[in-house]
Write a protein that holds these residues in place. Structure first.
Motif, PDB file in Angstrom:
ATOM      1  N   THR A 132      48.768  48.610  39.043  1.00 19.08           N
ATOM      2  CA  THR A 132      47.403  48.395  39.529  1.00 19.08           C
ATOM      3  C   THR A 132      46.413  49.238  38.745  1.00 19.08           C
ATOM      4  O   THR A 132      45.336  48.772  38.342  1.00 19.08           O
ATOM      5  N   SER A 137      51.691  50.828  42.048  1.00 20.58           N
ATOM      6  CA  SER A 137      50.401  51.494  41.903  1.00 20.58           C
ATOM      7  C   SER A 137      50.082  51.774  40.443  1.00 20.58           C
ATOM      8  O   SER A 137      48.922  51.715  40.028  1.00 20.58           O
ATOM      9  N   GLU A 190      43.311  47.948  36.312  1.00 24.11           N
ATOM     10  CA  GLU A 190      41.919  48.354  36.495  1.00 24.11           C
ATOM     11  C   GLU A 190      41.339  48.958  35.225  1.00 24.11           C
ATOM     12  O   GLU A 190      40.140  48.830  34.963  1.00 24.11           O
TER      13      GLU A 190
END
Length: 762
Positions: A168, A165, A172
């Protein structure tokens, strides 16, 4: 430290807002979940509640948006109305900032399906697109800062889903999502809008802190940069680095001025007659560190570097050693003197550039043969044996940098664009950021330097300067002396944090752009120089730097999170003046080191910019900075003094022999670098303007070749096959079918076709 990074996000004037955030959360939570408390909810229920809060950020009513944002901020801070927070847990790990609900809310934030980074990018961008309200941007930026600062810190016990995560979230922030811009570019836009006067309400300290943390998270810190540099050298087939610069600087000790003298009795020594010698003054080691008072002010003492007694003392000591004279014992009433342990070797491995070898061979061939062979460094015919040995030694220490390879590749691409074809550019976060910043990069640099100038302690208030104190000044101005003292501390602290974040952001950008491509680094550097960054940094250091380093602009009882978990005592003048227990301010020391490194980056191997240091009389300013007993700061000051020594004249070098010795001990040696005598070819008159113009032409050629992709060029391939041309899928405008018949009439039917002319081409 981690608590300090969190506490710097909040000004002391924001203290009442902690209670407001709690009130907004409790009111909303009781209406949504009745009869339960936050810790009693299951994970799925907590996710549902957080999603409801996120949905409320999109309502039209701005009061409801603000209340929802405050409730989210209350959760992001780790607060809970049912638990008392233990601040000791802040020191355990970077990401577990507080107990209670933070473990759950952090998992929610790390889950992309629940709390998407795009939602926060949209929320912050809404502050830019016309929202002229003061409080909502401050709250949203605080939430985003807490997200980035807690998620970016890695720990050994992180679970695999947390690591995934985190990556990720990093992706982003780094790359455009759905044709959006990188998040860092959004923050740069906020900075330029603030400086242009279109958005004076932006909380600029929070914007700059968040910008620094986003760059640190997406691009990587200095350790990550060192790892990337090692991998890139290995990929290019270059030898490994001679040493780890971070480790070398960590092992260095600070230099200190002489703290004692040894007076030798007068001795009559005969050399070409009898001469009387003055008492010998023995200099202390440059590596002794005064542990008891590391910031002792030496201005009251005599500056040994400003007279010639040091030179005569050194000559007398060498004369005594050569003649084998026995130094008499120190009298018994004198205090014992500790032995000085000198370093066994120099801290840095020497380096040699290809250019240095070429210059050495050119001078040798002109002297012994009478002609040169250009860039040929292998042919040594006609040169004496010592020259052969010298060339061999130079080649053993030859250092080829990544920048050298990139410049060579760029020259080849410019010469042979057709044969070499398109360059393969890797889509890294640094490359994406540079491409997004490219066309507005001068405005970004000017805006950052404007804010840095306004935050510098040496700058004077002017009517045309920007107001960086809008988000720290209270609505009601202080009426008592105590309130005025508190506000004064808060304002000075506010400026220090701004200087820290800007200096760290600029240094990170320069180092990453230099690793990604040298001309990206040169493009940013040149615009910083054109925006007067060099005199700005020198103006910053033209102050009592010891007072700035040891400033106590902090009130420990008001720092976050202490102020949220303890009852605040009654403030007195003594508690405001006490500050923390440190002898110096790490924040200001960090800022000074960053600015010195920035100045080194801008002036290294640039003779025109080095002359700017000489013209602005930077030598005495930098010498005063040497009084700070910190090894890394002294190293970068000595580097700046070294590059301009050849221009300062013999008298300056003669009266600053201790500084020259410190440069020799601590700064990396460049063989054939005649920095100490000024006989180098680079010290001669130079067309400095031509140097900058040549560099600028190379930068523009690089940017044009890589980032400007014109469709119609003389080198574009032409498709002469009728079938492939007719078979291409062309994108037509939406309204084309409305005017298709008119287009046929105008372009086809009304144009006469002379078929007989085709016979003339056969």
């Amino acid at each position: 430290s981690y608590p300090a990074e969190l506490s710097e996000l909040y000004s002391y004037t924001e203290e009442p807002e902690f209670a407001i955030n709690r009130k907004c959360f409790e009111e909303d939570f009781q209406t949504q979940v009745q009869g339960k408390r936050w810790p009693q909810l299951e994970l799925a229920q907590q996710k549902t509640y957080v999603m409801r809060l996120l949905d409320k950020l999109e309502v039209v009513n701005r009061d409801k948006r603000l209340k929802a944002a405050r409730a989210i901020l209350y959760l992001a801070q780790g607060n809970s109305p049912d638990q008392i927070i233990s601040p000791d847990l802040l020191h355990h790990t970077g990401h577990q900032c507080q107990p209670g609900p933070w473990h759950q809310t952090w998992r929610l934030k790390l889950n992309p399906s629940v709390t998407d980074c795009r939602l926060w990018k949209w929320s912050v961008s809404s502050c830019i697109t016309g929202l002229s309200w003061r409080l909502l941007p401050r709250v949203l930026l605080s939430v985003m800062y807490l997200l980035v600062e807690n998620i970016r810190v890695e720990a050994e016990d992180d679970r695999p889903e947390w690591r995934n995560s985190r990556e990720t979230f990093r992706t982003e922030l780094s790359f455009p999502v759905h044709n959006e811009e990188p998040f860092a570019l959004l923050l740069f836009t906020m900075v330029t809008k603030f400086c242009s006067g279109h958005a004076p309400h932006f909380p600029m300290k929070k914007v700059l802190l968040l910008l620094w943390k986003v760059l640190l998270f997406t691009l990587g810190g200095f350790e990550a940069l060192q790892t990337m540099k090692t991998k890139k050298r290995e990929k290019l087939g270059l030898p490994p680095l001679p040493e780890d610069s971070i480790q070398v600087m960590c092992s260095m000790r600070a230099a200190s001025p002489p703290t004692y003298t040894i007076e030798l009795p007068e001795q009559q020594l005969s050399k070409r007659g009898h001469r009387s010698r003055r008492p010998l003054v023995k200099q202390d080691s440059l590596d002794i560190y005064n542990e008891r008072d590391p910031f002792k002010n030496d201005e009251a003492g005599v500056d040994e570097e400003e007279n010639d007694d040091v030179d005569s003392g050194i000559e007398g000591e060498l004369d005594l050693m050569e003649r084998g004279a026995v130094v008499q014992a120190v009298p018994a009433h004198r205090p014992p003197i500790e032995r000085v342990s000198f370093p066994k070797g120099l801290p840095w491995a020497p380096k040699v550039r290809q250019k240095d070898i070429e210059h050495f061979l050119e001078a040798s061939r002109n002297k012994f043969i009478g002609f040169t062979l250009g860039r040929d460094t292998d042919t040594l015919v006609g040169l004496p044996r010592p020259i052969h040995e010298s060339v061999k030694t130079l080649k053993q220490h030859k250092y080829v940098s990544i920048s050298d390879i990139q410049i060579k590749n760029e020259e080849e691409l410019e010469k042979c664009p057709m044969s070499l074809g398109e360059e393969e550019v890797q889509e890294t976060p640094c490359e994406v950021l540079y491409r997004a910043m490219l066309y507005n990069l001068p405005q970004y640099m000017i805006a950052l330097l404007k804010i840095l100038l306004a935050a510098a302690p040496t700058s004077k208030a002017k009517t045309d300067s920007i107001n960086i104190l809008a988000d720290v000044l209270p609505e009601e101005m202080p009426i008592t002396v105590l309130q005025s003292m508190k506000l004064g501390v808060d304002v000075n602290r506010h400026k220090e944090i701004i200087v820290k974040s800007i200096s760290a952001s600029l240094l990170l950008l320069l180092k990453h752009f230099k690793l990604n491509h040298i001309y990206q680094f040169e493009y940013v550097s040149q615009h910083l120089v054109f925006a007067n960054c060099i005199p700005l940094i020198l103006k910053f250091f033209n102050q009592n730097i010891m007072s700035y380093i040891t400033a106590k602009n902090s009130i420990s009882v008001l720092d976050y999170p202490h102020c949220t978990v303890h009852e605040l005592p009654e403030l007195t003048a003594e508690s405001l003046e006490a500050g923390d227990s440190n002898q110096f301010c790490w924040r200001n020391l960090f800022s000074c080191i960053n600015l010195l490194r920035l100045l080194n980056k801008l002036t290294k191997w640039k003779h025109s910019r080095t002359m700017m240091l000489v013209v602005f009389k930077s030598a005495p300013i930098l010498k005063r900075a040497l009084k700070v007993k910190q090894a890394m700061m002294q190293l970068y000051v000595l580097k700046l003094l070294k590059i301009q020594t050849k221009y300062l004249g013999r008298q300056w070098r003669k009266s600053n022999m201790k500084t020259m010795s410190a440069i020799y001990q601590k700064v990396r040696h460049r063989m054939n670098d005649d920095w100490a005598y000024g006989n180098d070819i680079d010290a001669r008159p130079w067309d400095f303007q031509a140097e900058e113009c040549t560099l600028r032409a190379n930068i523009e050629a690089f940017n044009s070749r890589r980032y400007d992709k014109p469709q119609d060029t003389e080198f574009a391939p032409v498709d002469n096959c009728l079938q492939s041309v007719l078979g291409q899928q062309l994108e037509l405008p939406e309204d084309f079918h409305y005017s298709y018949e008119l287009w046929l009439e105008r372009e086809v039917f009304s144009q006469p076709i002379h078929w007989e002319e085709l016979l003339h081409y056969q």
